[in-house]
Write an enzyme that holds these catalytic residues in place. Structure first.
Site, PDB file in Angstrom:
ATOM      1  CB  CYS A   1      46.565  22.962 106.450  1.00 36.10           C
ATOM      2  SG  CYS A   1      47.737  21.657 106.039  1.00 36.10           S
TER       3      CYS A   1
ATOM      4  CE  LYS B   1      46.291  26.048 103.436  1.00 36.50           C
ATOM      5  NZ  LYS B   1      46.705  24.833 102.692  1.00 36.50           N
TER       6      LYS B   1
ATOM      7  CD  GLU C   1      44.244  21.729 103.873  1.00 37.94           C
ATOM      8  OE1 GLU C   1      45.176  21.064 104.357  1.00 37.94           O
ATOM      9  OE2 GLU C   1      44.428  22.746 103.186  1.00 37.94           O
TER      10      GLU C   1
HETATM   11  O1  LIG Z   1      47.591  18.113  98.471  1.00 44.50           O
HETATM   12  C1  LIG Z   1      46.383  17.884  98.491  1.00 44.50           C
HETATM   13  O2  LIG Z   1      45.903  16.815  98.041  1.00 44.50           O
HETATM   14  C2  LIG Z   1      45.431  18.854  99.057  1.00 44.50           C
HETATM   15  N1  LIG Z   1      46.029  19.994  99.704  1.00 44.50           N
HETATM   16  C3  LIG Z   1      46.582  19.976 100.899  1.00 44.50           C
HETATM   17  O3  LIG Z   1      46.641  18.959 101.481  1.00 44.50           O
HETATM   18  C4  LIG Z   1      47.135  21.232 101.544  1.00 44.50           C
HETATM   19  C5  LIG Z   1      47.517  22.164 100.482  1.00 44.50           C
HETATM   20  S1  LIG Z   1      48.614  21.438  99.279  1.00 44.50           S
HETATM   21  N2  LIG Z   1      48.259  20.848 102.355  1.00 44.50           N
HETATM   22  C6  LIG Z   1      48.973  21.636 103.150  1.00 44.50           C
HETATM   23  O4  LIG Z   1      48.728  22.831 103.313  1.00 44.50           O
HETATM   24  C7  LIG Z   1      50.120  20.917 103.843  1.00 44.50           C
HETATM   25  C8  LIG Z   1      51.006  21.779 104.698  1.00 44.50           C
HETATM   26  C9  LIG Z   1      52.156  20.991 105.189  1.00 44.50           C
HETATM   27  O5  LIG Z   1      52.228  19.805 105.078  1.00 44.50           O
HETATM   28  C10 LIG Z   1      53.277  21.695 105.860  1.00 44.50           C
HETATM   29  O6  LIG Z   1      53.159  22.911 106.173  1.00 44.50           O
HETATM   30  O7  LIG Z   1      54.309  21.057 106.079  1.00 44.50           O
END
Ligand SMILES: O=C(O)CNC(=O)[C@H](CS)NC(=O)CCC(=O)C(=O)O
Length: 270
Positions: free
Chosen positions: A156, A113, A43
């Site tokens: 993710c 997503k 991702e």
């Molecule tokens: O933040 C950014 O720079 C880009 N986006 C992401 O990395 C995405 C969406 S915020 N991350 C996740 O979904 C983490 C899930 C996770 O860590 C969990 O389920 O514990």
């Protein structure tokens, strides 16, 4: 379906599209030289940076990511999963999009997503993915490849929602993709156990490319890109540096595990 090698790539994406694509290309090259025929990127592979910066650049990131995936697949003659990149929508937000392309550079499957990471992580960092991302509305697709098996998409945070993987296994998935950018804080306790659970309860191979290390500001990810077999055994783990987890996807093993543990056939409620 044949026996083949798959690679889960692990990178440290930065707020720099061109640098990230160079890093991704180097790791794809490494995976192919080790014999991988299915190569999976995490991702946010093309960009990890402040949300405003991502939105401002989303058109370029979306277009270049898609072009990159198709070019790489053709150049290296492999199937590639691009584990999540922004594609602009009409309302000014983006879809966090996951794309599977074949060695001819043709699109095989696409998924937006569905579950957005709006969480106050106990380390003090607040994530509001929905402030810039529009949630997809459709269940993820599977792509039934005669050679690579039936491949199921997800991204993710989806890994916390087992019903999505139940859907994929009901559609015949042999392999589940979980490309991620898991936070360092949640990852240390949850990442491996969630992936193992999805592999075991669906008796599927699980391929989980990951982000690792320090990206920008306080944003730190867990790493441990891995490939897990249908019994729940971790076949490869990339640790916490950029690199690869590479392992064999073997239809005989899949058949053996499903014979030894026929739980998919004993489902009552779904
Ligand atoms: O933040 C950014 O720079 C880009 N986006 C992401 O990395 C995405 C969406 S915020 N991350 C996740 O979904 C983490 C899930 C996770 O860590 C969990 O389920 O514990």
């Amino acid at each position: 379906m044949k026996s083949y090698l798959a690679a889960a790539i692990q990178m440290t994406s930065l707020p720099d599209l061109q640098k990230n694509l160079v890093q991704a290309e180097e790791l794809i090259d490494l995976a192919v030289r080790q014999g991988a025929e299915l190569v999976c990127l995490p991702e946010n592979f093309p960009f990890m940076g402040e949300e405003e910066e991502k939105i401002a650049a989303s058109e370029a990131i979306g277009q270049q990511s898609e072009k990159f995936l198709k070019t790489m697949a053709q150049r290296f003659q492999v199937t590639i999963l691009g584990g999540g990149f922004p594609v602009p929508t009409e309302g000014g937000k983006v879809y966090n999009t996951c794309l599977l392309v074949d060695p001819n550079g043709r699109e095989l499957a696409r998924y937006k997503k569905v579950h957005l990471f709006d969480v106050n992580v106990p380390d003090g960092i607040t994530y509001r993915e929905s402030s810039t991302v529009k949630a997809g509305e459709d269940l993820p697709p599977v792509y039934a490849s005669p050679e690579l098996g039936t491949l199921g998409l997800s991204v993710c945070y989806d890994v916390r929602f087992p019903e999505l993987y139940r859907h994929l296994s009901q559609k015949g998935a042999d392999v589940l993709f979980v490309p991620a950018a898991f936070t360092a804080y949640t990852g240390k306790d949850h990442w491996k156990v969630l992936l193992k659970a999805r592999a075991i309860e669906n008796t599927c191979y699980t391929i989980a490319p990951a982000q690792t290390g320090h990206h920008y500001g306080r944003r730190q990810t867990h790493g441990h890109a891995m490939i897990i077999d249908p019994w729940g055994v971790v076949l490869a783990d990339a640790g916490d540096e950029p690199g690869l987890a590479i392992a064999e996807i073997n239809p005989d093993r899949l058949e053996q595990v499903r014979r030894q543990m026929p739980s998919l056939q004993h489902r009552v409620f779904l």
